[in-house]
Design a protein around this motif. Structure first.
Motif, PDB file in Angstrom:
ATOM      1  N   VAL A  75       0.862  -1.182   0.000  1.00 55.34           N
ATOM      2  CA  VAL A  75       0.000   0.000   0.000  1.00 55.34           C
ATOM      3  C   VAL A  75       0.898   1.231   0.000  1.00 55.34           C
ATOM      4  O   VAL A  75       1.776   1.376   0.838  1.00 55.34           O
ATOM      5  N   HIS A  76       0.658   2.114  -0.960  1.00 51.47           N
ATOM      6  CA  HIS A  76       1.434   3.353  -1.059  1.00 51.47           C
ATOM      7  C   HIS A  76       0.493   4.530  -0.840  1.00 51.47           C
ATOM      8  O   HIS A  76      -0.598   4.571  -1.402  1.00 51.47           O
ATOM      9  N   HIS A  77       0.907   5.484  -0.002  1.00 57.34           N
ATOM     10  CA  HIS A  77       0.128   6.714   0.204  1.00 57.34           C
ATOM     11  C   HIS A  77       0.529   7.696  -0.898  1.00 57.34           C
ATOM     12  O   HIS A  77       1.688   8.112  -0.973  1.00 57.34           O
ATOM     13  N   LYS A  78      -0.402   8.061  -1.721  1.00 59.22           N
ATOM     14  CA  LYS A  78      -0.116   8.939  -2.865  1.00 59.22           C
ATOM     15  C   LYS A  78       0.510  10.255  -2.443  1.00 59.22           C
ATOM     16  O   LYS A  78       1.389  10.768  -3.118  1.00 59.22           O
ATOM     17  N   ASP A  79       0.048  10.825  -1.317  1.00 61.52           N
ATOM     18  CA  ASP A  79       0.589  12.107  -0.870  1.00 61.52           C
ATOM     19  C   ASP A  79       1.728  11.933   0.135  1.00 61.52           C
ATOM     20  O   ASP A  79       2.203  12.897   0.708  1.00 61.52           O
ATOM     21  N   HIS A  80       2.165  10.700   0.336  1.00 60.13           N
ATOM     22  CA  HIS A  80       3.268  10.356   1.254  1.00 60.13           C
ATOM     23  C   HIS A  80       2.959  10.683   2.712  1.00 60.13           C
ATOM     24  O   HIS A  80       3.849  10.695   3.538  1.00 60.13           O
ATOM     25  N   ASN A  81       1.708  10.942   3.031  1.00 65.16           N
ATOM     26  CA  ASN A  81       1.291  11.218   4.406  1.00 65.16           C
ATOM     27  C   ASN A  81       0.604   9.966   4.953  1.00 65.16           C
ATOM     28  O   ASN A  81      -0.536   9.682   4.612  1.00 65.16           O
ATOM     29  N   HIS A  82       1.294   9.244   5.812  1.00 65.30           N
ATOM     30  CA  HIS A  82       0.777   7.980   6.327  1.00 65.30           C
ATOM     31  C   HIS A  82      -0.380   8.160   7.303  1.00 65.30           C
ATOM     32  O   HIS A  82      -1.013   7.181   7.688  1.00 65.30           O
ATOM     33  N   LEU A 111      -2.030   0.528  -4.780  1.00 67.21           N
ATOM     34  CA  LEU A 111      -1.262  -0.686  -4.564  1.00 67.21           C
ATOM     35  C   LEU A 111      -0.105  -0.702  -5.551  1.00 67.21           C
ATOM     36  O   LEU A 111      -0.305  -0.501  -6.758  1.00 67.21           O
ATOM     37  N   LEU A 112       1.100  -0.900  -5.019  1.00 67.76           N
ATOM     38  CA  LEU A 112       2.304  -0.957  -5.842  1.00 67.76           C
ATOM     39  C   LEU A 112       3.075  -2.227  -5.518  1.00 67.76           C
ATOM     40  O   LEU A 112       3.118  -2.649  -4.352  1.00 67.76           O
ATOM     41  N   CYS A 113       3.715  -2.804  -6.525  1.00 65.22           N
ATOM     42  CA  CYS A 113       4.590  -3.941  -6.260  1.00 65.22           C
ATOM     43  C   CYS A 113       5.810  -3.420  -5.498  1.00 65.22           C
ATOM     44  O   CYS A 113       6.061  -2.208  -5.443  1.00 65.22           O
ATOM     45  N   LEU A 114       6.556  -4.321  -4.895  1.00 66.63           N
ATOM     46  CA  LEU A 114       7.714  -3.929  -4.093  1.00 66.63           C
ATOM     47  C   LEU A 114       8.685  -3.057  -4.881  1.00 66.63           C
ATOM     48  O   LEU A 114       9.228  -2.081  -4.364  1.00 66.63           O
ATOM     49  N   TYR A 115       8.909  -3.399  -6.151  1.00 68.94           N
ATOM     50  CA  TYR A 115       9.873  -2.669  -6.974  1.00 68.94           C
ATOM     51  C   TYR A 115       9.393  -1.247  -7.285  1.00 68.94           C
ATOM     52  O   TYR A 115      10.139  -0.285  -7.144  1.00 68.94           O
ATOM     53  N   CYS A 116       8.148  -1.118  -7.689  1.00 64.53           N
ATOM     54  CA  CYS A 116       7.604   0.207  -8.005  1.00 64.53           C
ATOM     55  C   CYS A 116       7.478   1.060  -6.749  1.00 64.53           C
ATOM     56  O   CYS A 116       7.710   2.271  -6.795  1.00 64.53           O
ATOM     57  N   HIS A 117       7.151   0.438  -5.613  1.00 71.66           N
ATOM     58  CA  HIS A 117       7.029   1.176  -4.356  1.00 71.66           C
ATOM     59  C   HIS A 117       8.390   1.742  -3.954  1.00 71.66           C
ATOM     60  O   HIS A 117       8.513   2.921  -3.604  1.00 71.66           O
ATOM     61  N   ASP A 118       9.417   0.924  -4.052  1.00 69.60           N
ATOM     62  CA  ASP A 118      10.769   1.382  -3.731  1.00 69.60           C
ATOM     63  C   ASP A 118      11.191   2.501  -4.686  1.00 69.60           C
ATOM     64  O   ASP A 118      11.738   3.520  -4.265  1.00 69.60           O
ATOM     65  N   ASN A 119      10.908   2.333  -5.965  1.00 71.33           N
ATOM     66  CA  ASN A 119      11.259   3.351  -6.963  1.00 71.33           C
ATOM     67  C   ASN A 119      10.552   4.670  -6.677  1.00 71.33           C
ATOM     68  O   ASN A 119      11.152   5.738  -6.769  1.00 71.33           O
ATOM     69  N   GLU A 120       9.277   4.607  -6.326  1.00 78.40           N
ATOM     70  CA  GLU A 120       8.515   5.820  -6.021  1.00 78.40           C
ATOM     71  C   GLU A 120       9.138   6.574  -4.852  1.00 78.40           C
ATOM     72  O   GLU A 120       9.298   7.796  -4.905  1.00 78.40           O
ATOM     73  N   HIS A 121       9.511   5.858  -3.806  1.00 75.44           N
ATOM     74  CA  HIS A 121      10.103   6.521  -2.643  1.00 75.44           C
ATOM     75  C   HIS A 121      11.505   7.046  -2.939  1.00 75.44           C
ATOM     76  O   HIS A 121      11.877   8.112  -2.441  1.00 75.44           O
ATOM     77  N   ASP A 128      13.377  15.573  -3.078  1.00 76.40           N
ATOM     78  CA  ASP A 128      13.384  16.311  -1.820  1.00 76.40           C
ATOM     79  C   ASP A 128      14.796  16.780  -1.476  1.00 76.40           C
ATOM     80  O   ASP A 128      14.997  17.914  -1.051  1.00 76.40           O
ATOM     81  N   MET A 129      15.787  15.925  -1.676  1.00 77.81           N
ATOM     82  CA  MET A 129      17.175  16.272  -1.359  1.00 77.81           C
ATOM     83  C   MET A 129      17.717  17.353  -2.296  1.00 77.81           C
ATOM     84  O   MET A 129      18.542  18.161  -1.910  1.00 77.81           O
ATOM     85  N   SER A 130      17.244  17.373  -3.531  1.00 79.42           N
ATOM     86  CA  SER A 130      17.734  18.352  -4.495  1.00 79.42           C
ATOM     87  C   SER A 130      16.997  19.680  -4.400  1.00 79.42           C
ATOM     88  O   SER A 130      17.352  20.636  -5.068  1.00 79.42           O
ATOM     89  N   GLY A 131      15.944  19.724  -3.584  1.00 77.42           N
ATOM     90  CA  GLY A 131      15.178  20.953  -3.437  1.00 77.42           C
ATOM     91  C   GLY A 131      14.082  21.099  -4.472  1.00 77.42           C
ATOM     92  O   GLY A 131      13.367  22.090  -4.491  1.00 77.42           O
ATOM     93  N   GLU A 132      13.934  20.119  -5.356  1.00 79.75           N
ATOM     94  CA  GLU A 132      12.878  20.156  -6.358  1.00 79.75           C
ATOM     95  C   GLU A 132      11.556  19.758  -5.720  1.00 79.75           C
ATOM     96  O   GLU A 132      11.514  19.195  -4.642  1.00 79.75           O
ATOM     97  N   THR A 133      10.486  20.022  -6.422  1.00 86.39           N
ATOM     98  CA  THR A 133       9.182  19.562  -5.964  1.00 86.39           C
ATOM     99  C   THR A 133       9.113  18.065  -6.195  1.00 86.39           C
ATOM    100  O   THR A 133       9.353  17.613  -7.309  1.00 86.39           O
ATOM    101  N   PRO A 134       8.812  17.269  -5.151  1.00 84.90           N
ATOM    102  CA  PRO A 134       8.694  15.827  -5.352  1.00 84.90           C
ATOM    103  C   PRO A 134       7.673  15.517  -6.432  1.00 84.90           C
ATOM    104  O   PRO A 134       6.669  16.221  -6.563  1.00 84.90           O
ATOM    105  N   PRO A 135       7.911  14.470  -7.237  1.00 87.40           N
ATOM    106  CA  PRO A 135       7.026  14.160  -8.369  1.00 87.40           C
ATOM    107  C   PRO A 135       5.563  14.039  -7.991  1.00 87.40           C
ATOM    108  O   PRO A 135       4.703  14.477  -8.733  1.00 87.40           O
ATOM    109  N   SER A 136       5.246  13.478  -6.853  1.00 86.65           N
ATOM    110  CA  SER A 136       3.837  13.287  -6.503  1.00 86.65           C
ATOM    111  C   SER A 136       3.159  14.583  -6.113  1.00 86.65           C
ATOM    112  O   SER A 136       1.952  14.658  -6.061  1.00 86.65           O
TER     113      SER A 136
END
Length: 109
Positions: A42-49, A61-71, A78-86
């Protein structure tokens, strides 16, 4: 929140999400069932659990690989100061395609 409480909350969210959503990875489209269902997360689209509406509208719902890639993409942005894709979809566009149309039409005549 203790680790035990968080684990129970995550389990409950997963059970709810599996009842509401099709057992397909929302990113790569792989279908899951049986023993492989454990690879669907289960992935939170807005990253707010803490944002867990009853209709599941903040989950996918994301597979393990896509979930890891999304995060990883989210952390890199976030580290580069850009707006996160989501979060880009939440910002209004400032592009105005016809802003200079009147000037272009004046020069054609």
């Amino acid at each position: 929140m203790t680790r035990s409480n968080q684990s129970q909350r995550d389990h409950n969210l997963r059970e709810r999400a599996l009842k509401l959503l099709p057992w397909i990875c929302a990113h790569c489209g792989r279908e899951f069932d049986g023993k492989k269902l454990s690879q669907l997360t289960v992935h939170h689209k807005d990253h707010n659990h803490d944002n867990n509406p009853p209709d599941g509208s903040n989950w996918e719902l994301l597979c393990l690989y896509c979930h890891d890639n999304e995060h990883q993409r989210y952390l890199a942005a976030d580290m580069s100061g850009e707006t996160p894709p989501s979060r880009k979809q939440d910002q209004p566009s400032t592009f105005t395609p016809f802003a200079h149309l009147a000037d272009l039409l004046k020069h054609k005549t």
